[in-house]
Motif scaffolding. Structure first.
Motif, PDB file in Angstrom:
ATOM      1  N   ARG A  77       0.805  -1.228   0.000  1.00 27.58           N
ATOM      2  CA  ARG A  77       0.000   0.000   0.000  1.00 27.58           C
ATOM      3  C   ARG A  77       0.837   1.276   0.000  1.00 27.58           C
ATOM      4  O   ARG A  77       0.349   2.343  -0.377  1.00 27.58           O
ATOM      5  CB  ARG A  77      -0.941  -0.005   1.197  1.00 27.58           C
ATOM      6  N   VAL A  78       2.110   1.172   0.422  1.00 26.48           N
ATOM      7  CA  VAL A  78       2.943   2.380   0.444  1.00 26.48           C
ATOM      8  C   VAL A  78       4.013   2.356  -0.646  1.00 26.48           C
ATOM      9  O   VAL A  78       4.942   3.162  -0.635  1.00 26.48           O
ATOM     10  CB  VAL A  78       3.604   2.576   1.832  1.00 26.48           C
ATOM     11  N   GLY A  79       3.890   1.415  -1.595  1.00 32.69           N
ATOM     12  CA  GLY A  79       4.772   1.430  -2.751  1.00 32.69           C
ATOM     13  C   GLY A  79       6.003   0.560  -2.662  1.00 32.69           C
ATOM     14  O   GLY A  79       6.852   0.594  -3.564  1.00 32.69           O
ATOM     15  N   ASN A  80       6.144  -0.230  -1.598  1.00 34.45           N
ATOM     16  CA  ASN A  80       7.272  -1.153  -1.515  1.00 34.45           C
ATOM     17  C   ASN A  80       7.013  -2.368  -2.410  1.00 34.45           C
ATOM     18  O   ASN A  80       5.899  -2.907  -2.435  1.00 34.45           O
ATOM     19  CB  ASN A  80       7.473  -1.630  -0.074  1.00 34.45           C
ATOM     20  N   ARG A  81       8.045  -2.810  -3.123  1.00 33.18           N
ATOM     21  CA  ARG A  81       7.890  -3.990  -3.968  1.00 33.18           C
ATOM     22  C   ARG A  81       7.637  -5.226  -3.106  1.00 33.18           C
ATOM     23  O   ARG A  81       8.279  -5.420  -2.073  1.00 33.18           O
ATOM     24  CB  ARG A  81       9.145  -4.221  -4.817  1.00 33.18           C
ATOM     25  N   THR A  82       6.702  -6.045  -3.550  1.00 34.06           N
ATOM     26  CA  THR A  82       6.398  -7.280  -2.824  1.00 34.06           C
ATOM     27  C   THR A  82       6.587  -8.525  -3.690  1.00 34.06           C
ATOM     28  O   THR A  82       7.021  -9.557  -3.203  1.00 34.06           O
ATOM     29  CB  THR A  82       4.954  -7.261  -2.301  1.00 34.06           C
ATOM     30  N   GLU A  83       6.215  -8.442  -4.971  1.00 34.75           N
ATOM     31  CA  GLU A  83       6.292  -9.589  -5.884  1.00 34.75           C
ATOM     32  C   GLU A  83       5.650 -10.825  -5.249  1.00 34.75           C
ATOM     33  O   GLU A  83       6.229 -11.899  -5.169  1.00 34.75           O
ATOM     34  CB  GLU A  83       7.746  -9.875  -6.289  1.00 34.75           C
ATOM     35  N   LYS A  84       4.412 -10.636  -4.808  1.00 37.16           N
ATOM     36  CA  LYS A  84       3.645 -11.719  -4.193  1.00 37.16           C
ATOM     37  C   LYS A  84       2.517 -12.158  -5.119  1.00 37.16           C
ATOM     38  O   LYS A  84       2.098 -11.420  -6.011  1.00 37.16           O
ATOM     39  CB  LYS A  84       3.032 -11.252  -2.864  1.00 37.16           C
ATOM     40  N   ILE A  85       2.035 -13.352  -4.864  1.00 35.75           N
ATOM     41  CA  ILE A  85       0.793 -13.800  -5.483  1.00 35.75           C
ATOM     42  C   ILE A  85      -0.217 -14.002  -4.361  1.00 35.75           C
ATOM     43  O   ILE A  85       0.038 -14.743  -3.405  1.00 35.75           O
ATOM     44  CB  ILE A  85       0.989 -15.092  -6.290  1.00 35.75           C
ATOM     45  N   ILE A  86      -1.327 -13.313  -4.468  1.00 37.00           N
ATOM     46  CA  ILE A  86      -2.372 -13.385  -3.448  1.00 37.00           C
ATOM     47  C   ILE A  86      -3.276 -14.574  -3.765  1.00 37.00           C
ATOM     48  O   ILE A  86      -3.842 -14.666  -4.860  1.00 37.00           O
ATOM     49  CB  ILE A  86      -3.207 -12.090  -3.408  1.00 37.00           C
ATOM     50  N   ILE A  87      -3.381 -15.491  -2.829  1.00 34.62           N
ATOM     51  CA  ILE A  87      -4.280 -16.636  -2.988  1.00 34.62           C
ATOM     52  C   ILE A  87      -5.451 -16.479  -2.025  1.00 34.62           C
ATOM     53  O   ILE A  87      -5.402 -15.690  -1.083  1.00 34.62           O
ATOM     54  CB  ILE A  87      -3.554 -17.975  -2.744  1.00 34.62           C
ATOM     55  N   SER A  88      -6.504 -17.232  -2.270  1.00 36.33           N
ATOM     56  CA  SER A  88      -7.728 -17.071  -1.487  1.00 36.33           C
ATOM     57  C   SER A  88      -7.533 -17.534  -0.043  1.00 36.33           C
ATOM     58  O   SER A  88      -6.657 -18.356   0.259  1.00 36.33           O
ATOM     59  CB  SER A  88      -8.864 -17.875  -2.119  1.00 36.33           C
ATOM     60  N   LEU A  89      -8.374 -17.007   0.823  1.00 31.08           N
ATOM     61  CA  LEU A  89      -8.367 -17.427   2.225  1.00 31.08           C
ATOM     62  C   LEU A  89      -8.655 -18.921   2.330  1.00 31.08           C
ATOM     63  O   LEU A  89      -8.091 -19.615   3.186  1.00 31.08           O
ATOM     64  CB  LEU A  89      -9.407 -16.626   3.012  1.00 31.08           C
ATOM     65  N   GLU A  90      -9.521 -19.432   1.445  1.00 29.81           N
ATOM     66  CA  GLU A  90      -9.866 -20.858   1.479  1.00 29.81           C
ATOM     67  C   GLU A  90      -8.643 -21.724   1.189  1.00 29.81           C
ATOM     68  O   GLU A  90      -8.402 -22.732   1.865  1.00 29.81           O
ATOM     69  CB  GLU A  90     -10.977 -21.149   0.463  1.00 29.81           C
ATOM     70  N   THR A  91      -7.862 -21.329   0.184  1.00 26.15           N
ATOM     71  CA  THR A  91      -6.651 -22.085  -0.140  1.00 26.15           C
ATOM     72  C   THR A  91      -5.656 -22.027   1.013  1.00 26.15           C
ATOM     73  O   THR A  91      -5.053 -23.043   1.389  1.00 26.15           O
ATOM     74  CB  THR A  91      -6.006 -21.536  -1.424  1.00 26.15           C
ATOM     75  N   LYS A  92      -5.483 -20.848   1.585  1.00 23.42           N
ATOM     76  CA  LYS A  92      -4.582 -20.709   2.733  1.00 23.42           C
ATOM     77  C   LYS A  92      -5.022 -21.613   3.881  1.00 23.42           C
ATOM     78  O   LYS A  92      -4.192 -22.233   4.560  1.00 23.42           O
ATOM     79  CB  LYS A  92      -4.556 -19.257   3.210  1.00 23.42           C
ATOM     80  N   THR A  93      -6.325 -21.686   4.089  1.00 24.27           N
ATOM     81  CA  THR A  93      -6.853 -22.488   5.197  1.00 24.27           C
ATOM     82  C   THR A  93      -6.564 -23.970   4.992  1.00 24.27           C
ATOM     83  O   THR A  93      -6.104 -24.660   5.913  1.00 24.27           O
ATOM     84  CB  THR A  93      -8.370 -22.259   5.338  1.00 24.27           C
ATOM     85  N   ILE A  94      -6.825 -24.472   3.783  1.00 20.99           N
ATOM     86  CA  ILE A  94      -6.554 -25.896   3.537  1.00 20.99           C
ATOM     87  C   ILE A  94      -5.070 -26.185   3.727  1.00 20.99           C
ATOM     88  O   ILE A  94      -4.688 -27.173   4.368  1.00 20.99           O
ATOM     89  CB  ILE A  94      -6.983 -26.321   2.119  1.00 20.99           C
ATOM     90  N   ARG A  95      -4.215 -25.340   3.167  1.00 22.33           N
ATOM     91  CA  ARG A  95      -2.766 -25.572   3.282  1.00 22.33           C
ATOM     92  C   ARG A  95      -2.338 -25.613   4.746  1.00 22.33           C
ATOM     93  O   ARG A  95      -1.577 -26.500   5.156  1.00 22.33           O
ATOM     94  CB  ARG A  95      -2.002 -24.475   2.531  1.00 22.33           C
ATOM     95  N   ARG A  96      -2.815 -24.655   5.519  1.00 23.61           N
ATOM     96  CA  ARG A  96      -2.426 -24.619   6.932  1.00 23.61           C
ATOM     97  C   ARG A  96      -2.932 -25.856   7.669  1.00 23.61           C
ATOM     98  O   ARG A  96      -2.194 -26.485   8.442  1.00 23.61           O
ATOM     99  CB  ARG A  96      -2.988 -23.351   7.593  1.00 23.61           C
ATOM    100  N   GLU A  97      -4.171 -26.234   7.412  1.00 22.26           N
ATOM    101  CA  GLU A  97      -4.750 -27.360   8.144  1.00 22.26           C
ATOM    102  C   GLU A  97      -4.116 -28.689   7.730  1.00 22.26           C
ATOM    103  O   GLU A  97      -3.977 -29.593   8.565  1.00 22.26           O
ATOM    104  CB  GLU A  97      -6.265 -27.385   7.935  1.00 22.26           C
ATOM    105  N   VAL A  98      -3.724 -28.820   6.464  1.00 20.90           N
ATOM    106  CA  VAL A  98      -3.031 -30.038   6.028  1.00 20.90           C
ATOM    107  C   VAL A  98      -1.717 -30.197   6.792  1.00 20.90           C
ATOM    108  O   VAL A  98      -1.359 -31.298   7.227  1.00 20.90           O
ATOM    109  CB  VAL A  98      -2.784 -30.005   4.503  1.00 20.90           C
TER     110      VAL A  98
END
Length: 559
Positions: A77-98
């Motif tokens: 939000r303040v202009g710093n480079r991140t080079e990230k890929i945003i994935i859904s909360l659902e995908t994050k949840t499955i990955r964490r729970e696995v």
């Protein structure tokens, strides 16, 4: 208890939190491979694991919605480079729970792959099983060949809940594709390590930590000059001189981000020795991914079969449930014949792997295991979409409706499994090259002779004769001289592999069926022998197809 529907509105879908409990044939295979005492303890583990599947499938369905698909974030939000890929909360949840459920917690390869076989039955649209495979391979190569620095600083993160399934492998470049030896990426040595300059063309599961191939300055051409590097996305909290070019618009697995990534002098840490890069890549990273790929392909086939059987048991047409019609029964039997022989042989391979390790010290044993891994990746993938399409045909028009069943999603995701970690031709040619490096035919002939020795001449004698003839006719053509002829070998590579695969897979059914007195396995072996070894006209005499309808129905219902 199954409730028959009078109209389509009364259709009852399968219960996904009983995918292990209802898979009796798989339970028996585990008993056969592990012994009943050890298998019984794993039954409890898998019954606990399966309770998550319905919840995870709901999350995967949501993650596959168009508005939830991955997107690139170049800056915060303040202009710093991140080079990230945003994935859904659902995908994050499955990955964490696995990860929370212990996928990396000191279990055998067979136990881990059994969990993945169950997990894979919800499809890949949750964006989970690919990063799981990539992370597993990254853990294996760092554990075996990584420096103390990598083991202390990154190995704990790769298996942690804080960075769930965050490993990836970026090998493919636009110029070379499957020809890894054509890699153009460069590695420039510095005081701190290496700087990586590369344009990677097919980067699935982009997250935090990457295994990357590049050629050190002055290194040889081809695969011999490749080195293997570990590249974090961030160094000291800042982007590690890399840039996401774009996301691929894939046919399937759309919840899984696949990107094009430019490495622009990114800091990379050497894994093992420079000259061992390709060796370490194949033995630890690619072989692990191929083992995972096979488990997922088998999972897709199992889910397709269960969906089709469930629908056929309930759907009434022309006055009867369609499961009673011979052509529908043959669809379902053929699906079983694609799944069960490959699954039984695959889990036999995993039992062997747990005995000898992923990279056995004995050279011949190492090459034989590599053959089995490549064989299973190819043989499971090559029939994935074929089998799912047969399940769709059982559903008729309902089979192509996205919100009626999981099958359309499995078709799309299944095509990705067929291409990932080596196309069919690539696998066939690699098996052929490896066969020239040890006494492949000698080992193979010995394995088939064990099968024939265990198969009494009084048990389905006509099928045994067809199997033996198929074996001997193949040997008369697939000779050492022919295998050493590059033109002949490359022309017939896939035919050679299919011949070997059918013999070993059918043989695994026979061996287990005889030892455990499972008539259904012997019937399925007989069906497959007549289908493959006898040719088209032999199927008019296929004993399973010509048996009373109750016998075929019993096989399909796995009674």
């Amino acid at each position: 208890m199954l409730v028959l529907m009078k109209t389509l509105k009364e259709f009852t879908p399968i219960i996904t939190d009983r995918l292990f409990s209802n898979d009796v044939s798989f339970q028996k295979t585990l008993d056969y491979r592990l012994g009943k005492e050890k298998s019984a303890s794993l039954h409890e583990v898998f019954e606990k694991w399966e309770k998550n599947l319905s919840h995870w499938e709901n999350l995967a369905d949501e993650a596959a919605r168009p508005e939830k698909l991955p997107r690139i974030q170049k800056f915060d939000r303040v202009g710093n480079r991140t080079e990230k890929i945003i994935i859904s909360l659902e995908t994050k949840t499955i990955r964490r729970e696995v990860v929370e459920q212990g996928i990396f917690m000191g279990c055998s390869t067979l136990e881990k792959m059994a969990k993945i076989y169950l997990l894979g039955q919800i499809g890949e649209s949750g964006g989970v099983t690919c990063p799981l495979a990539c992370t597993d391979g990254t853990i294996k190569v760092i554990s075996a060949k990584g420096s103390t620095f990598l083991k202390e600083n990154f190995l704990p993160l790769l298996s942690s809940v804080d960075y769930p399934l965050s490993g990836a492998q970026f090998i493919t470049e636009q110029a070379g594709g499957s020809d890894v030896g054509a890699t153009e990426g460069r590695a420039v040595k510095t005081k701190e390590g290496y700087q990586i300059y590369a344009e990677k063309w097919y980067c699935s599961a982009y997250d935090e930590f990457f295994v990357v191939t590049a050629r050190p300055e002055g290194a040889a051409a081809g695969t011999e000059g490749l080195a293997l590097f570990f590249v974090p996305r961030l160094i000291d909290g800042k982007v590690n001189s890399l840039s996401i070019r774009r996301l691929k618009d894939k046919l399937g697995t759309q919840a899984l981000p696949t990107a094009e990534v430019d490495f622009e002098g990114a800091t990379g840490y050497l894994i093992g020795k420079e000259e061992d890069g390709f060796y370490n890549l194949m033995n630890y990273v690619i072989n692990t991914s191929r083992i995972h790929n096979a488990a997922n392909a088998l999972a897709f086939l199992r889910r397709a079969f269960v969906e089709a059987r469930n629908y056929a048991e309930q759907r009434v047409a022309f006055g009867s449930e369609i499961i009673h019609y011979p052509l529908v029964q043959e669809y379902l039997t053929h699906l079983l014949s694609l799944l069960i022989p490959r699954r039984n042989f695959y889990f036999g391979m995993l039992a062997l792997l747990d005995q000898v390790g992923l990279v056995p010290e004995n050279r011949d044993e190492r090459l034989w295991l590599r053959f089995l891994i490549n064989l299973m990746k190819y043989r499971t993938a090559v029939c994935t979409t074929e089998g799912i399409k047969e399940a769709v045909m059982v559903f008729g028009a309902n089979g192509i409706i996205n919100d009626f069943s999981i099958l359309p999603r499995l078709v799309r995701d299944g095509l990705i499994l067929e291409t990932w970690e080596g196309t069919h031709n690539t696998l066939g040619l690699q098996i052929l090259r490896d066969a020239a490096r040890f006494d492949f035919l000698g080992r193979f002939v010995g394995e088939v002779q064990k099968i024939l020795a265990a198969w009494p001449t009084t048990v389905f004698p006509e099928s045994r004769k067809l199997y033996d003839t198929f074996f001997k006719e193949g040997l008369s053509v697939i000779t050492p001289d022919h295998l050493s002829n590059p033109t002949w070998g490359t022309t017939h590579a896939r035919r050679i592999v299919d011949w070997a695969g059918e013999l070993l897979e059918i043989g695994s059914l026979v061996q287990e069926g005889i030892k455990t007195n499972q008539q259904n396995l012997l019937l399925l072996a007989t069906y497959r022998v007549h289908l493959i070894c006898g040719g088209l006209l032999h199927n008019f005499n296929n004993p399973l197809l010509n048996s009373p309808s109750g016998a075929l129905l019993s096989l399909i219902r796995e009674e």
